[in-house]
Design a protein around this motif. Structure first.
Motif, PDB file in Angstrom:
ATOM      1  N   ALA A 496       0.831  -1.210   0.000  1.00  0.00           N
ATOM      2  CA  ALA A 496       0.000   0.000   0.000  1.00  0.00           C
ATOM      3  C   ALA A 496       0.862   1.255   0.000  1.00  0.00           C
ATOM      4  O   ALA A 496       0.537   2.247  -0.677  1.00  0.00           O
ATOM      5  N   TRP A 497       1.952   1.242   0.743  1.00  0.00           N
ATOM      6  CA  TRP A 497       2.885   2.389   0.795  1.00  0.00           C
ATOM      7  C   TRP A 497       3.456   2.656  -0.581  1.00  0.00           C
ATOM      8  O   TRP A 497       3.624   3.817  -0.991  1.00  0.00           O
ATOM      9  N   ALA A 499       2.008   1.535  -3.544  1.00  0.00           N
ATOM     10  CA  ALA A 499       0.927   1.810  -4.491  1.00  0.00           C
ATOM     11  C   ALA A 499       0.435   3.250  -4.388  1.00  0.00           C
ATOM     12  O   ALA A 499       0.048   3.862  -5.391  1.00  0.00           O
ATOM     13  N   THR A 500       0.419   3.814  -3.195  1.00  0.00           N
ATOM     14  CA  THR A 500      -0.021   5.202  -2.995  1.00  0.00           C
ATOM     15  C   THR A 500       1.095   6.204  -3.258  1.00  0.00           C
ATOM     16  O   THR A 500       0.869   7.419  -3.155  1.00  0.00           O
ATOM     17  N   GLU A 501       2.278   5.703  -3.557  1.00  0.00           N
ATOM     18  CA  GLU A 501       3.477   6.514  -3.782  1.00  0.00           C
ATOM     19  C   GLU A 501       3.859   7.340  -2.557  1.00  0.00           C
ATOM     20  O   GLU A 501       4.514   8.386  -2.669  1.00  0.00           O
ATOM     21  N   MET A 502       3.461   6.846  -1.390  1.00  0.00           N
ATOM     22  CA  MET A 502       3.888   7.496  -0.155  1.00  0.00           C
ATOM     23  C   MET A 502       5.402   7.381   0.038  1.00  0.00           C
ATOM     24  O   MET A 502       5.995   8.165   0.788  1.00  0.00           O
ATOM     25  N   GLU A 625      -4.848   1.231   1.173  1.00  0.00           N
ATOM     26  CA  GLU A 625      -4.446   2.403   0.379  1.00  0.00           C
ATOM     27  C   GLU A 625      -5.325   3.607   0.715  1.00  0.00           C
ATOM     28  O   GLU A 625      -4.815   4.733   0.897  1.00  0.00           O
ATOM     29  N   HIS A 626      -6.626   3.394   0.814  1.00  0.00           N
ATOM     30  CA  HIS A 626      -7.528   4.492   1.175  1.00  0.00           C
ATOM     31  C   HIS A 626      -7.188   5.034   2.563  1.00  0.00           C
ATOM     32  O   HIS A 626      -7.174   6.253   2.777  1.00  0.00           O
ATOM     33  N   MET A 628      -4.297   4.995   4.137  1.00  0.00           N
ATOM     34  CA  MET A 628      -3.042   5.758   4.137  1.00  0.00           C
ATOM     35  C   MET A 628      -3.251   7.151   3.558  1.00  0.00           C
ATOM     36  O   MET A 628      -2.738   8.149   4.086  1.00  0.00           O
ATOM     37  N   ARG A 629      -3.994   7.223   2.484  1.00  0.00           N
ATOM     38  CA  ARG A 629      -4.256   8.545   1.892  1.00  0.00           C
ATOM     39  C   ARG A 629      -5.051   9.417   2.864  1.00  0.00           C
ATOM     40  O   ARG A 629      -4.793  10.627   2.992  1.00  0.00           O
ATOM     41  N   ARG A 630      -5.992   8.797   3.533  1.00  0.00           N
ATOM     42  CA  ARG A 630      -6.827   9.548   4.481  1.00  0.00           C
ATOM     43  C   ARG A 630      -5.984  10.111   5.623  1.00  0.00           C
ATOM     44  O   ARG A 630      -6.127  11.276   6.002  1.00  0.00           O
ATOM     45  N   ARG A 633      -3.737  13.010   4.498  1.00  0.00           N
ATOM     46  CA  ARG A 633      -4.429  14.274   4.207  1.00  0.00           C
ATOM     47  C   ARG A 633      -4.917  15.001   5.456  1.00  0.00           C
ATOM     48  O   ARG A 633      -5.412  16.130   5.357  1.00  0.00           O
TER      49      ARG A 633
END
Length: 680
Positions: A496-497, A499-502, A625-626, A628-630, A633
């Motif tokens: 996930a890290w 895929a989200t490009e974190m 993934e959702h 991590m983005r949350r 932000r």
């Protein structure tokens, strides 16, 4: 029928529709119910095994239907059905299962002492003697000797035992030594024929005395708790996880309770473990003792291998704990063969037993095995093991003096769905919801641990796989702590890290796994993570995979990362498929980190989404993934607000002191429940 209270006297909750496991469990209160209606698909393994185990029709067509179950499956199901119904089987029906398979053997072992008493010692002894005379299998003979020890029978004379030793393999040799110890007395030397070939056999031949710094007090309760699937001081290594941290702090706290004379925490130790640390026992804190139970394996066995050590574990625990002034209560937590062995030890020591029951693997069993086919050997093995744990949980509930549960969102209702017999636990009051908690963090240890600050260790050198570089100290941090295991899903978090490009704007810190002698499971998890990072040098440099560290070090690092003065966003993330409670999550909350945890299992009991943390779907890549983005932000004010609310939640509701008070009361109640026992 065996004249004892039925463990399955129940008040039923309505089963959930279309859940075959719940429908089968609903038959536990009646001898009339049948699961024949489940047999829709001849190759559906779950339906067939449930029908075999919970059905009550002696002419059950399951053995003649297409793709029949194995003889081992049918034997195991028949034994469990007899145990649940209280049916007395002929002695020969139990003695025949030395080679049937581990699950049938454990079911037969569970039935043996009571069956032997019902038929009478003389008949049981004669039956064992005859079976031993006619077997040519060392495995069968080992099983039979262990049954003799379990029921305190004497089918073999000393001379006959010595003769048998001349041709015994390792397993049988050990069983015969245990038998000789039991029949000749604890201080009688074994025959000269008995010679040790390694350190474990030396311990077995001459079982040592417990060497405690001070003798446990004879007054107050002596409570035994177990941590057989890992080490008490090595959280994150092998099978050791949050429970080792919990039991270490809980034992220390309980030892301070006015009604507690001493706490004994049992841990397993293999050959390599004793080479590294030869102590059989030591004092963890005043009144809290660690006793290391020897196992004939290189190190602590995995849960699936614990059945191999069942009889030896019982023997060792009885042998060692009889050296204490008294043993009042055992508190067991896992539904597995190790706990069944300790339940046997508790019974032989005259101790009461408290069992912490959880709906695992019950709650996911039907979904997990909906597509398991009888023709798939790997999935069949997993299904058999899950059903074995269900049987172990039933037996532990039935044998417990008191039953406690972990608080959850649905409270006792979820447990009632999966354990319809539990309504009558605790004299009809149902299970006690015992709180869990963490130990207070010692402020003095925050400044420096083992001569170096955790932050300096973490940012030592990005060229190392277990560190980040000083150049990345201003990047946000994702922290995850836990043993390396597929259930913990660290590889899913890394995916996930990426895929989200974190990885472009943050660092990822994973802490867990053995420092030396990694298990096969740990090696596989490391390999999965390495494969995910292939070709991405920047991501590899910004991911640190540290081996398990001391709990004090971890909590010091969390405080440093959470310090507002650093002004660097940091999150604690738990990607586990499930957490029964989540001690590591609570510790991160208490440190002041904003956290994300699974939206199923025990974490939602204390973590409210958007209030004191974030709940995310750990069962799907898109969910991680959702999440991590949350988290990324979140405005600074919201992030700090979640962290502060989480910190207050832990401080107000999840202290180890509160947990110790509730459990001490349960231990007192367990002793009061037995007539003629002095609870003091």
């Amino acid at each position: 029928m065996v004249p004892h209270p039925s463990p399955l006297s129940v008040r039923l909750c309505p089963p959930e529709a279309a859940d075959p496991f719940l429908l089968a469990r609903a038959t536990l209160d009646t001898s009339q119910a049948s699961t024949n209606h489940l047999l829709h698909d001849g190759d559906n393994a779950l339906q067939r095994l449930l029908q075999a185990e919970y059905g009550h029709d002696p002419d059950d067509p399951v053995s003649t239907a297409p793709a029949p179950l194995s003889s081992e499956d049918l034997a195991t199901a028949a034994l469990r059905r007899a145990r649940r119904s209280g049916t007395v089987l002929p002695l020969a029906a139990l003695l025949a299962h030395g080679r049937t398979g581990p699950h049938a053997t454990i079911a037969a072992t569970e039935m043996w002492p009571e069956t032997a008493r019902w038929h009478g010692a003389a008949h049981a002894e004669s039956s064992l003697r005859s079976a031993l005379c006619h077997t040519t299998s060392p495995k069968d003979a080992t099983f039979l000797v262990d049954l003799a020890i379990a029921a305190d029978l004497r089918p073999l004379t000393t001379d006959a035992t010595v003769q048998l030793l001349e041709t015994a393999d390792r397993g049988l040799r050990h069983a015969l030594w245990r038998y000789l110890h039991q029949t000749t007395g604890p201080d009688t030397p074994l025959p000269a024929l008995a010679t040790a070939s390694d350190p474990y056999e030396q311990l077995l031949l001459q079982p040592p005395r417990l060497s405690l710094p001070r003798r446990p007090e004879a007054s107050g309760l002596c409570v035994v708790q177990s941590m057989l699937l890992g080490g008490i001081d090595t959280p994150g290594e092998g099978a050791s996880g949050g429970l080792s941290v919990l039991l270490g702090g809980l034992g220390d706290q309980l030892a301070q309770s006015p009604d507690i004379g001493c706490i004994v925490t049992l841990v397993a130790a293999g050959h390599r473990d004793f080479v590294h640390d030869p102590r059989l026992s030591y004092e963890h804190s005043a009144g809290h003792y660690i006793v290391r139970v020897p196992v004939d394996a290189p190190t602590v066995p995995a849960q699936g291998d614990m059945h191999r050590h069942h009889a030896a574990l019982t023997w060792w625990v009885v042998r060692l704990l009889r050296q204490l002034p008294r043993v009042d209560v055992f508190h067991l937590r896992y539904a597995d063969d190790g706990s069944l062995a300790l339940a046997d030890a508790a019974e032989r020591l005259g101790s009461d037993m408290v069992f912490t029951v959880t709906p695992d693997p019950h709650r996911h069993l039907s979904r997990r095995h909906a597509e398991t086919r009888v023709s798939d050997p790997r999935r069949m093995a997993e299904l058999r093991f899950d059903l074995h744990k269900v049987f172990a949980a039933d037996r532990l509930v039935a044998r417990a003096t008191r039953v406690v549960s972990i608080p959850g969102r649905s409270g006792s209702q979820e447990l009632m769905r999966y354990f319809p017999q539990i309504a009558d636990a605790n004299a009809g009051a149902g299970p006690t919801a015992a709180p869990e908690g963490i130990t207070p963090f010692a402020a003095s240890s925050h400044r420096e641990v083992n001569g170096a600050s955790p932050l300096r260790t973490l940012y030592a050198d990005s060229r190392r796989g277990d560190a980040l570089g000083p150049e990345d100290q201003r990047l946000p941090v994702w922290l995850c702590v836990g043993r390396l295991h597929p259930m913990k899903q660290q590889d899913h978090l890394v995916r996930a890290w990426l895929a989200t490009e974190m990885w472009r704007v943050s660092t990822l810190v994973l802490i867990g796994g053995s420092r030396t002698g990694a298990t096969e499971v740990e090696k596989e998890m490391r390999s999965k993570i390495d494969r995910l990072l292939e070709g991405n040098l920047t991501a590899r440099r910004r991911l640190a995979l540290l081996p398990a560290r001391d709990n004090r070090w971890i909590r010091s690092l969390e405080r440093t990362l959470a310090d507002p003065a650093r002004n660097v966003p940091s999150w604690y993330v738990c990607p586990s498929a499930k957490e029964e409670f989540g001690i590591a999550v609570l510790e991160a909350m208490e440190a002041g980190l904003p956290v994300a945890g699974p939206h199923s299992g025990g974490v939602p009991h204390y973590l409210q989404d958007g209030v004191n943390g974030i709940l995310w779907d750990t069962n799907r890549p898109a969910g991680l993934e959702h999440g991590m983005r949350r988290l990324a932000r979140l405005p600074k004010g919201k992030r700090l607000g979640l962290a502060k609310a989480g910190q207050e939640t832990v401080r107000q509701h999840f202290s180890v002191e509160r947990m110790a008070r509730v459990l001490a009361a349960e231990y007192r109640s367990a002793r009061k429940a037995r007539p003629g026992q002095d609870p003091a």
